[in-house]
Write a protein that holds these residues in place. Structure first.
Motif, PDB file in Angstrom:
ATOM      1  N   LEU A 143       0.819  -1.208   0.000  1.00  0.00           N
ATOM      2  CA  LEU A 143       0.000   0.000   0.000  1.00  0.00           C
ATOM      3  C   LEU A 143       0.858   1.265   0.000  1.00  0.00           C
ATOM      4  N   GLU A 144       2.000   1.196   0.660  1.00  0.00           N
ATOM      5  CA  GLU A 144       2.860   2.374   0.784  1.00  0.00           C
ATOM      6  C   GLU A 144       3.795   2.557  -0.416  1.00  0.00           C
ATOM      7  N   SER A 145       3.908   1.546  -1.249  1.00  0.00           N
ATOM      8  CA  SER A 145       4.915   1.565  -2.318  1.00  0.00           C
ATOM      9  C   SER A 145       4.543   2.494  -3.464  1.00  0.00           C
ATOM     10  N   ARG A 146       5.577   2.879  -4.214  1.00  0.00           N
ATOM     11  CA  ARG A 146       5.400   3.716  -5.406  1.00  0.00           C
ATOM     12  C   ARG A 146       5.397   2.902  -6.692  1.00  0.00           C
ATOM     13  N   ASP A 147       6.076   1.758  -6.667  1.00  0.00           N
ATOM     14  CA  ASP A 147       6.154   0.886  -7.831  1.00  0.00           C
ATOM     15  C   ASP A 147       6.585  -0.499  -7.353  1.00  0.00           C
ATOM     16  N   PHE A 148       6.758  -1.432  -8.285  1.00  0.00           N
ATOM     17  CA  PHE A 148       7.067  -2.800  -7.878  1.00  0.00           C
ATOM     18  C   PHE A 148       8.377  -2.885  -7.102  1.00  0.00           C
ATOM     19  N   GLU A 149       9.425  -2.308  -7.626  1.00  0.00           N
ATOM     20  CA  GLU A 149      10.717  -2.391  -6.939  1.00  0.00           C
ATOM     21  C   GLU A 149      10.643  -1.780  -5.552  1.00  0.00           C
ATOM     22  N   ASP A 150       9.982  -0.643  -5.440  1.00  0.00           N
ATOM     23  CA  ASP A 150       9.846   0.012  -4.134  1.00  0.00           C
ATOM     24  C   ASP A 150       9.096  -0.883  -3.155  1.00  0.00           C
ATOM     25  N   SER A 151       8.100  -1.611  -3.642  1.00  0.00           N
ATOM     26  CA  SER A 151       7.336  -2.494  -2.751  1.00  0.00           C
ATOM     27  C   SER A 151       8.229  -3.584  -2.165  1.00  0.00           C
ATOM     28  N   ILE A 152       9.102  -4.165  -2.981  1.00  0.00           N
ATOM     29  CA  ILE A 152       9.994  -5.221  -2.497  1.00  0.00           C
ATOM     30  C   ILE A 152      11.008  -4.650  -1.517  1.00  0.00           C
ATOM     31  N   ARG A 153      11.540  -3.493  -1.815  1.00  0.00           N
ATOM     32  CA  ARG A 153      12.508  -2.866  -0.902  1.00  0.00           C
ATOM     33  C   ARG A 153      11.852  -2.554   0.450  1.00  0.00           C
ATOM     34  N   LEU A 154      10.633  -2.044   0.424  1.00  0.00           N
ATOM     35  CA  LEU A 154       9.929  -1.766   1.678  1.00  0.00           C
ATOM     36  C   LEU A 154       9.654  -3.057   2.444  1.00  0.00           C
ATOM     37  N   ALA A 155       9.227  -4.105   1.746  1.00  0.00           N
ATOM     38  CA  ALA A 155       8.915  -5.376   2.409  1.00  0.00           C
ATOM     39  C   ALA A 155      10.144  -5.945   3.104  1.00  0.00           C
TER      40      ALA A 155
END
Length: 257
Positions: free
Chosen positions: A193-205
């Motif tokens: 939910l907080e991510s900006r794009d796919f890569e950002d989502s993985i980095r946040l996770a």
């Protein structure tokens, strides 16, 4: 579902070596696919065959073909060909990390919820184990249907009573290793939910810590759908970690969805 596998590969080297930041190299020689990927492939084979085949037999087939993928002890015993496989009331996040193909290949929310339940309860028949699988599959289904993040968040909070109001910055300092659905699925969804794009989502996770490969797999499975694919340069690298028979299943899912 390639997003789940990509998250698993990227998160694999951090599972027992958490890194609570987003500034890491995505792929290294320490990365590998784990049980998250093997079980994702197994559920996908079941889904591709219109849920007609024996799911227990399919999961055991793949699990025993890749016996060193990092399964939990109870699941290892369930895989043993010399025992009768029965559900063991697990609330672990294994049910949530393997369910992505259900969200991709079912065409209404009632079917998504039922197939997600069936995919979980062969092992994870505890209500929290079933709920985790259903929440992830629902998020994927609604992302596929073009719903926005506010809709997805509201649906999951209302139906599954997960608290999705924290931020990654609030979770990260206090979060510890937790393999339960109730202690990792909400966090994984928040990273999406907080991510900006796919890569950002993985980095946040990954940055949350805990069971990094599984959290990233769950986040990646939703993010891939919402952001309409895994970026080609990331996908091309992830492919190099996978055997051809996994790629064949992934191709079939791509052709069906």
């Amino acid at each position: 579902m390639f997003g789940a596998i990509t998250g698993d590969i990227i998160g694999s080297r951090f599972e027992f070596n958490n890194y609570k930041g987003v500034d890491f190299e995505l792929f290294t020689s320490e990365c590998c696919f784990t049980d998250d990927t093997v079980c994702t492939i197994a559920i996908a084979e079941w889904a591709l065959n219109n849920y007609q085949d024996d799911l227990v037999a399919i999961v055991r087939k793949w699990g025993n073909k890749y016996p060193y993928a990092g399964y939990g002890g109870t699941f290892v015993r369930w895989l043993n060909p010399n025992v009768i496989p029965v559900p063991y009331n697990s609330w672990g996040n294994g049910s949530a990390m393997r369910v992505s193909s259900v969200g991709w290949l079912c065409n209404d929310i009632d079917t998504v919820l039922e197939r997600a339940k069936q995919s979980a309860e062969i092992t994870h028949n505890h209500p929290e184990g079933i709920k985790g699988a259903q929440a992830v599959a629902s998020a994927i289904y609604f992302a596929r249907a073009g719903k926005d993040k506010a809709f997805i968040k509201d649906f999951i909070e209302q139906l599954f009573a997960y608290n999705l109001n924290q931020t990654c910055d609030e979770i990260r300092p206090v979060y510890e290793f937790d393999v339960s659905c109730q202690g990792s699925v909400p966090q994984a969804i928040i990273a999406f939910l907080e991510s900006r794009d796919f890569e950002d989502s993985i980095r946040l996770a990954v940055s949350l810590g805990g069971d990094s490969d599984t959290i990233a797999a769950i986040t990646g499975s939703i993010a891939e759908t919402f952001y309409q694919g895994v970026p080609e340069e990331i996908k091309a690298k992830a492919v190099t970690y996978l055997p051809q028979e996994f790629l064949d299943i992934l191709r079939q899912v791509e052709e069906r969805k």
